[in-house]
Design a protein around this motif. Structure first.
Motif, PDB file in Angstrom:
ATOM      1  N   UNK A   5     -19.260 -27.638  10.024  1.00  0.00           N
ATOM      2  CA  UNK A   5     -17.834 -27.840  10.720  1.00  0.00           C
ATOM      3  C   UNK A   5     -16.896 -27.500   9.421  1.00  0.00           C
ATOM      4  N   UNK A   6     -17.273 -27.568   8.768  1.00  0.00           N
ATOM      5  CA  UNK A   6     -15.773 -27.642   7.645  1.00  0.00           C
ATOM      6  C   UNK A   6     -15.268 -26.019   6.975  1.00  0.00           C
ATOM      7  N   UNK A  58     -10.262 -19.287  12.851  1.00  0.00           N
ATOM      8  CA  UNK A  58      -9.039 -20.272  13.766  1.00  0.00           C
ATOM      9  C   UNK A  58      -9.288 -20.084  15.347  1.00  0.00           C
ATOM     10  N   UNK A  59      -9.599 -21.135  15.751  1.00  0.00           N
ATOM     11  CA  UNK A  59      -9.369 -22.172  16.928  1.00  0.00           C
ATOM     12  C   UNK A  59      -9.993 -21.068  17.923  1.00  0.00           C
ATOM     13  N   UNK A  60     -11.177 -21.099  18.806  1.00  0.00           N
ATOM     14  CA  UNK A  60     -12.008 -20.819  18.970  1.00  0.00           C
ATOM     15  C   UNK A  60     -12.783 -20.400  19.608  1.00  0.00           C
ATOM     16  N   UNK A 100     -19.008 -20.064  17.857  1.00  0.00           N
ATOM     17  CA  UNK A 100     -19.908 -19.648  18.349  1.00  0.00           C
ATOM     18  C   UNK A 100     -20.718 -19.570  17.010  1.00  0.00           C
ATOM     19  N   UNK A 101     -19.725 -19.386  16.123  1.00  0.00           N
ATOM     20  CA  UNK A 101     -20.358 -19.835  14.585  1.00  0.00           C
ATOM     21  C   UNK A 101     -20.898 -20.883  14.153  1.00  0.00           C
TER      22      UNK A 101
END
Ligand SMILES: [Zn+2]
Length: 464
Positions: A334-335, A342-344, A349-350
């Motif tokens: 997550x980090x 950037x958010x999105x 997906x990653x």
């Protein structure tokens, strides 16, 4: 109605008469009287009656004194007189009289009643000590004083609460020293193999550490900020049980929905110390012997391990299964995702893909995914090393199949419970012994080892 009930009713009527005659005359009594005031006043009256009753009980709990008795030194003690002594009990100050002996060549005196019931004149009684410690392990000492007064209806000094809490911590430390001696004694270990006590088929262990602020003793050291924080190491042993459906949280419910086992830690035993890894390893081994970690068929360590943690586990329990706590590993991804994208959608997906790889034990894929983010992202580089170093401890697919608890947060929460909640209260500063004693007392309380530790010094039944 039996005799006891009848007697209680008779006494209750007398108490009520007494209360009505005395309490309502008090200048601070509200007019008209309200229930809260009546309750508290009645409680205080009963407390005073309790103090009188305990005083009589103690004074009556001795035989007619003999003229002489042997002294520990081999000499002879002679009966002197009945001598008063005071004790701080759950009812407040209690004075009792007991036969006192002196006159031996060694110059010592002796009160057999004090010895018989482990009474320490001028000190706190066993019952009160337990209550003071109960407050001391939960609250900062200066707060526990006010809190206790609400329950006890008399003042106990902050120092007394501190002293009793520390004494319990020291008793716990003495237990640990005993375990340590046992666990290093080949004869004891051999006998231990044949213990008749039940041995859990699967036992879990965890280790962690948290910083505690230590106040330097010398003013000259005060400016050295880095010296004031020390690592309090915490370990625990636990078993695991399924969480009943009706007690499951939303997250746990989702776990069950996915067809996985929903488990939680139970029978948790904590131990802790402010010490180096080597000494803590000895404590881990010793406390492990006390819960039969050395004899269990299957030992599982779930940690978010710094190197010293895995080293200790490998040294003392080489056969144990080592698991990196699932939530810590997943949080790492997550980090990385947050740092690298950037958010999105791409970030989501990653994260989804790498978390799925991790969940299925495909750590190589996770390492590759981090490596591809590579040089421009320090978080990704660090995570790559982290996953590579811990690859063998992240076979989550196998662990789930074996029914292991892969992320309980048990030790994290034990650090929080022992260190953060008590030792890190705002403005809290400790000297090493106080921090250690309080942490050990708190560990005993949280482990449920409380009563045996509390009653250590008053093991004799207080009965006539
Ligand atoms: Zn003597």
């Amino acid at each position: 109605m039996n005799d006891t009930t009848e007697l209680i009713q008779t006494i209750a009527r007398q108490v009520m008469t007494l209360a009505q005659a005395t309490l309502s005359q008090q200048p601070e009594a509200p007019a008209p009287l309200n229930l809260a005031w009546i309750e508290t006043s009645l409680r205080d009256l009963l407390r005073q009656i309790g103090a009188e009753a305990l005083s009589h009980w103690l004074s009556a709990a001795q035989h007619t004194p003999e003229a002489e008795r042997p002294c520990d030194c081999g000499g002879t003690l002679r009966y002197q007189r009945y001598r008063p002594a005071t004790l701080l009990s759950v009812f407040g100050r209690v004075t009792y009289k007991r036969a006192y002996y002196a006159g031996c060549v060694c110059g010592r005196g002796c009160a057999p009643l004090d010895e018989q019931y482990a009474l320490q004149p001028g000190q706190v009684s066993a019952g009160l000590s337990e209550l003071l410690t109960l407050a001391g392990v939960e609250l900062p000492f200066e707060h526990s004083q006010r809190w206790l007064k609400g329950f006890l209806l008399f003042d106990v000094s902050e120092n007394t609460i501190r002293h009793e809490t520390h004494t319990l911590g020291q008793t716990q430390a003495a237990h640990e020293t005993e375990w340590r001696q046992h666990s290093q004694d080949p004869a004891w270990l051999q006998a231990h193999q044949r213990t008749p006590e039940p041995i859990p088929a699967r036992l879990y262990g965890s280790l962690d550490a948290a910083k505690v602020r230590i106040e330097p003793r010398k003013p000259a050291e005060k400016h050295a900020e880095h010296e004031t924080w020390r690592d309090l190491k915490v370990g625990c042993w636990y078993e695991v049980e399924p969480v009943p459906v009706r007690q499951q949280s939303t997250r746990q419910h989702a776990v069950t929905e996915r067809g996985q086992l929903c488990q939680r830690a139970t029978h948790i035993h904590y131990y802790c110390d402010l010490t180096d890894a080597k000494a803590f390893g000895e404590l881990m081994w010793a406390s492990g012997c006390a819960v039969h970690a050395d004899l269990t068929r299957e030992l599982v360590f779930g940690c978010d391990g710094a190197a010293w943690i895995w080293n200790l586990i490998t040294t003392y329990y080489s056969q144990a299964v080592q698991i990196v706590d699932w939530y810590h590993a997943a949080d790492r991804l997550q980090r990385v995702a947050q740092a690298a994208f950037s958010p999105g959608e791409t970030r989501e997906r990653w994260l989804e893909q790498t978390t799925a790889h991790l969940w299925e034990g495909r750590v190589t894929h996770v390492i590759q995914a981090c490596a591809m983010l590579g040089t421009p992202c320090p978080e990704a580089r660090e995570a790559e090393t982290y996953f590579a170093n811990n690859q063998a401890r992240m076979r989550y697919d196998q662990y789930r199949q074996a029914g292991y608890l892969i992320g309980s947060g048990t030790v994290e929460s034990s650090c929080k419970q022992i260190v953060t909640q008590r030792l890190k209260c705002s403005g809290a500063q400790w000297l090493v012994p106080g921090a250690v004693d309080t942490a050990k007392a708190r560990a005993a309380w949280l482990s449920g080892d409380w009563t045996p530790v509390c009653t250590q010094w008053s093991t004799l039944p207080l009965a006539i």
